[in-house]
Scaffold this active site. Structure first.
Site, PDB file in Angstrom:
ATOM      1  N   GLU A 250       0.234  11.057  -4.964  1.00 36.66           N
ATOM      2  CA  GLU A 250      -0.314  10.359  -6.136  1.00 36.66           C
ATOM      3  C   GLU A 250      -1.182   9.236  -5.599  1.00 36.66           C
ATOM      4  O   GLU A 250      -0.675   8.247  -5.065  1.00 36.66           O
ATOM      5  CB  GLU A 250       0.831   9.800  -6.994  1.00 36.66           C
ATOM      6  CG  GLU A 250       1.717  10.863  -7.607  1.00 36.66           C
ATOM      7  CD  GLU A 250       1.027  11.663  -8.699  1.00 36.66           C
ATOM      8  OE1 GLU A 250       0.045  11.182  -9.283  1.00 36.66           O
ATOM      9  OE2 GLU A 250       1.464  12.800  -8.944  1.00 36.66           O
ATOM     10  N   CYS A 284      -2.679   2.325 -11.034  1.00 38.11           N
ATOM     11  CA  CYS A 284      -3.479   3.471 -10.591  1.00 38.11           C
ATOM     12  C   CYS A 284      -4.328   3.999 -11.731  1.00 38.11           C
ATOM     13  O   CYS A 284      -5.461   4.412 -11.533  1.00 38.11           O
ATOM     14  CB  CYS A 284      -2.580   4.566 -10.036  1.00 38.11           C
ATOM     15  SG  CYS A 284      -1.250   5.027 -11.154  1.00 38.11           S
TER      16      CYS A 284
HETATM   17  P1  NDP Z   1      -1.182   2.185   0.740  1.00 40.25           P
HETATM   18  O1  NDP Z   1      -1.713   3.553   0.895  1.00 40.25           O
HETATM   19  O2  NDP Z   1      -1.768   1.111   1.562  1.00 40.25           O
HETATM   20  O3  NDP Z   1       0.386   2.144   0.994  1.00 40.25           O
HETATM   21  C1  NDP Z   1       1.284   2.968   0.267  1.00 40.25           C
HETATM   22  C2  NDP Z   1       2.568   3.077   1.054  1.00 40.25           C
HETATM   23  O4  NDP Z   1       2.333   3.806   2.256  1.00 40.25           O
HETATM   24  C3  NDP Z   1       3.148   1.741   1.483  1.00 40.25           C
HETATM   25  O5  NDP Z   1       4.556   1.799   1.409  1.00 40.25           O
HETATM   26  C4  NDP Z   1       2.698   1.651   2.914  1.00 40.25           C
HETATM   27  O6  NDP Z   1       3.490   0.794   3.688  1.00 40.25           O
HETATM   28  C5  NDP Z   1       2.850   3.082   3.358  1.00 40.25           C
HETATM   29  N1  NDP Z   1       2.086   3.456   4.552  1.00 40.25           N
HETATM   30  C6  NDP Z   1       1.079   2.794   5.172  1.00 40.25           C
HETATM   31  N2  NDP Z   1       0.627   3.505   6.236  1.00 40.25           N
HETATM   32  C7  NDP Z   1       1.375   4.634   6.296  1.00 40.25           C
HETATM   33  C8  NDP Z   1       1.385   5.777   7.149  1.00 40.25           C
HETATM   34  N3  NDP Z   1       0.541   5.908   8.162  1.00 40.25           N
HETATM   35  N4  NDP Z   1       2.290   6.761   6.904  1.00 40.25           N
HETATM   36  C9  NDP Z   1       3.146   6.673   5.853  1.00 40.25           C
HETATM   37  N5  NDP Z   1       3.176   5.604   5.014  1.00 40.25           N
HETATM   38  C10 NDP Z   1       2.302   4.609   5.223  1.00 40.25           C
HETATM   39  O7  NDP Z   1      -1.318   1.864  -0.825  1.00 40.25           O
HETATM   40  P2  NDP Z   1      -1.030   0.496  -1.565  1.00 40.25           P
HETATM   41  O8  NDP Z   1       0.369   0.064  -1.293  1.00 40.25           O
HETATM   42  O9  NDP Z   1      -2.145  -0.436  -1.262  1.00 40.25           O
HETATM   43  O10 NDP Z   1      -1.071   0.937  -3.094  1.00 40.25           O
HETATM   44  C11 NDP Z   1      -2.220   0.890  -3.869  1.00 40.25           C
HETATM   45  C12 NDP Z   1      -2.800   2.275  -4.029  1.00 40.25           C
HETATM   46  O11 NDP Z   1      -1.838   3.114  -4.647  1.00 40.25           O
HETATM   47  C13 NDP Z   1      -4.007   2.318  -4.958  1.00 40.25           C
HETATM   48  O12 NDP Z   1      -4.990   3.141  -4.389  1.00 40.25           O
HETATM   49  C14 NDP Z   1      -3.460   2.940  -6.223  1.00 40.25           C
HETATM   50  O13 NDP Z   1      -4.431   3.594  -6.992  1.00 40.25           O
HETATM   51  C15 NDP Z   1      -2.442   3.885  -5.673  1.00 40.25           C
HETATM   52  N6  NDP Z   1      -1.461   4.246  -6.705  1.00 40.25           N
HETATM   53  C16 NDP Z   1      -1.494   5.515  -7.213  1.00 40.25           C
HETATM   54  C17 NDP Z   1      -0.632   5.884  -8.225  1.00 40.25           C
HETATM   55  C18 NDP Z   1      -0.664   7.258  -8.814  1.00 40.25           C
HETATM   56  O14 NDP Z   1       0.256   7.619  -9.538  1.00 40.25           O
HETATM   57  N7  NDP Z   1      -1.675   8.064  -8.555  1.00 40.25           N
HETATM   58  C19 NDP Z   1       0.351   4.932  -8.776  1.00 40.25           C
HETATM   59  C20 NDP Z   1       0.306   3.639  -8.153  1.00 40.25           C
HETATM   60  C21 NDP Z   1      -0.580   3.329  -7.146  1.00 40.25           C
HETATM   61  P3  NDP Z   1       3.082  -0.770   3.826  1.00 40.25           P
HETATM   62  O15 NDP Z   1       2.860  -1.302   2.447  1.00 40.25           O
HETATM   63  O16 NDP Z   1       4.261  -1.329   4.440  1.00 40.25           O
HETATM   64  O17 NDP Z   1       1.831  -0.780   4.640  1.00 40.25           O
END
Ligand code: NDP
Length: 514
Positions: A250, A284
């Site tokens: 997502e 999102c």
């Molecule tokens: P990120 O992609 O930066 O991070 C998401 C999660 O992935 C965090 O827990 C992060 O950890 C973790 N992560 C980071 N690097 C890795 C890796 N290499 N492997 C596995 N996990 C990893 O997103 P954001 O937290 O900035 O969230 C915002 C984004 O989420 C926006 O683009 C938004 O649109 C999207 N979103 C989509 C939704 C949907 O339903 N389509 C709903 C809500 C949000 P850490 O934070 O510790 O770096």
């Protein structure tokens, strides 16, 4: 009642890892807790414990698991204030955002999956028209995959992190949740709540940590449910592909909002202001860009300007205190500012807001931009902040073309008093969900699939697909009444083969050839 800081401190006492992460309240700038930053080895150990606990959990059956989920639903409602305080403290969002989009989601989801998991996952008897299987028992069966990894973003620590754990658990899996490093406290509190409700030890665990912890989790699980940015989602998908495990993604969005000339402008303006600025625009499915047909453009902009100017922003201090909260994730404020500056440099006008607001917390003013076009990042890249760029379009055709001119395809809105016309436009939009005369609300209908097209994701949450993805499908054929030897068994005989050929021709060869 204990203060938020005290409660968060209590949670933080659970944090005993050697490496740690400071959790900040984005609205005040204060560090409110410290949580462990788990290593890959520690995550592997969590996975071992989860796998040991899973079979007993699966054996409880739908009814046994539903009992615990319904207790958890009650726990969430009894502890709503405490959970809201923790959500607000680590995200900086308003109390209303925490209540309307998180507590309500959690409450509904516990009940929904407790009630419907068996409907979606119970054995399905199948009837086949193929003569070869006539009289045989055919079943589609859904078997929990075992251990599910859920990786969540920072914008909705309950809804988009813990929320996906509920169907995964109801399906009979053990779950490890890796929340964003910025917002781990809500997940930890919910783990505490689940334990109080009788969830067996290790069936649900929270792995706090940074991005590397997320990557390590992908290495351990049988399926990964990821919510976050498109960039990280692709990295997760590659890792999952290497292990050949399913991944449900997502991802980001750039949701368009179309106002046709026959729209109820007052409703369209109220909805656009809410869907652009609720949760500080960090949803999102936030409205990220607005297209308005020329005849009603000036009136719509005037209405939105008036409404957006009245929004209150600041440190959330209980219900009714502010409409727009803080920017949760530190680098996001730079992205929002860069998009506004880029638009202005290319000819856009700021009619409301436009700047970072004064600290000590991290805020960006609710901002309305006009005279925008698709050369600007504000119209093409995910801003994920409190901005509403509004573009004048000649007609519905131009609005549809521009709405579809995006790498993303998460959700969209169309406003028209002619609902048939609104629905016709909706069907032409490249988006996983479209609301006519509404925004965002489809997300609350857990019966409807929610998933992005194009760079907005793969797979979906909610509905049948939102729980079946946590299971392996098994086809079972049981032959009850049969001969000692079927016609297709060896040895091959000319006479029998010709007979079978004639049968196939009779069955499949009588249609007209145009
Ligand atoms: P990120 O992609 O930066 O991070 C998401 C999660 O992935 C965090 O827990 C992060 O950890 C973790 N992560 C980071 N690097 C890795 C890796 N290499 N492997 C596995 N996990 C990893 O997103 P954001 O937290 O900035 O969230 C915002 C984004 O989420 C926006 O683009 C938004 O649109 C999207 N979103 C989509 C939704 C949907 O339903 N389509 C709903 C809500 C949000 P850490 O934070 O510790 O770096």
């Amino acid at each position: 009642m204990a203060s938020t800081e005290t409660q968060v401190e209590a949670i933080a006492n659970a944090a005993q890892g050697q490496r740690s992460i400071d959790v900040e309240n984005p609205a005040t700038g204060a560090v409110i807790a410290t949580v462990p930053d788990l290593t890959a080895a520690e995550i592997a150990a969590l996975a071992t414990r989860a796998r040991a606990a899973q079979p007993e959990w699966e054996a409880l059956g739908f009814e046994g698991r539903a009992r615990i989920m319904l207790r958890a639903q009650k726990w969430l409602m009894d502890n709503a204030q405490r959970v809201i305080e923790v959500i607000v403290s680590e995200t900086g969002k308003s109390w209303e955002d925490a209540q309307t989009a998180e507590i309500s989601y959690g409450g509904a989801a516990f009940g929904f999956w407790a009630k419907h998991a068996e409907d979606y996952l119970g054995d399905e008897k199948v009837h086949s028209s193929n003569l070869l299987v006539t009289g045989k028992k055919l079943i589609t069966r859904y078997k929990p995959l075992g251990l599910i990894g859920v990786i969540g973003p920072w914008n909705y620590p309950l809804t988009n992190s813990f929320g996906d754990c509920i169907p995964a658990l109801m399906a009979g899996n053990a779950v490890i949740l890796k929340p964003s490093e910025v917002t781990p406290l809500t997940s930890m509190l919910l783990a505490e709540g689940m334990r109080e409700c009788g969830l067996p030890e290790d069936v649900f665990q929270v792995a706090t940590g940074r991005g590397e912890a997320g990557a390590a989790l992908v290495d351990e699980v049988d399926m990964i449910m990821f919510t976050g940015s498109t960039k990280t989602g692709k990295a997760v998908a590659v890792k999952a592909a290497e292990r050949l495990i399913p991944a449900s993604l997502e991802l980001g969005g750039k949701d368009p909002f179309i106002v046709l000339s026959d729209a109820d402008l007052e409703r369209a303006a109220n909805t656009a202001v809410w869907s652009s600025f609720m949760n500080g625009g960090q949803t999102c499915v936030s409205t990220e860009r607005v297209y308005v047909e020329a005849p009603v453009y000036d009136e719509f902009v005037a209405k939105v300007t008036e409404k957006a100017s009245k929004l209150r922003q600041g440190v959330p201090d209980g219900f009714g205190s502010v409409e727009v909260g803080a920017v949760t994730f530190p680098p996001q404020a730079d992205i929002i500012e860069a998009h506004v500056k880029d638009a202005v440099a290319k000819g856009a006008r700021v009619v409301v807001g436009g700047h970072r607001a004064a600290g000590p917390g991290r805020f960006f003013e609710p901002t309305v931009l006009v005279d925008v076009d698709h050369t600007m990042d504000a119209m093409t890249q995910e801003t994920f902040g409190p901005t509403m760029p509004i573009m004048k379009v000649a007609d519905a055709e131009e609005a549809i073309r521009l709405a579809n001119d995006s790498q993303y395809g998460l959700a969209a809105s169309v406003f028209s008093k002619d609902v048939a016309r609104g629905e016709a436009v909706a069907r032409r939009l490249q988006a996983g969900a479209v609301n006519v005369n509404d925004a965002l609300l489809n997300y609350t209908a857990l019966e409807l699939p929610m998933g992005g097209w194009k760079a907005s994701g793969l797979g979906s949450r909610h509905g049948a697909g939102g729980i079946r993805k946590y299971c392996a499908q098994q086809a079972i054929l049981v032959s009850r009444l049969h001969l000692k030897r079927d016609v297709h068994h060896f040895p091959n005989k000319v006479g029998t083969s010709r007979l079978i050929g004639r049968l196939f021709k009779f069955l499949y060869g009588r249609g007209k050839r145009d």
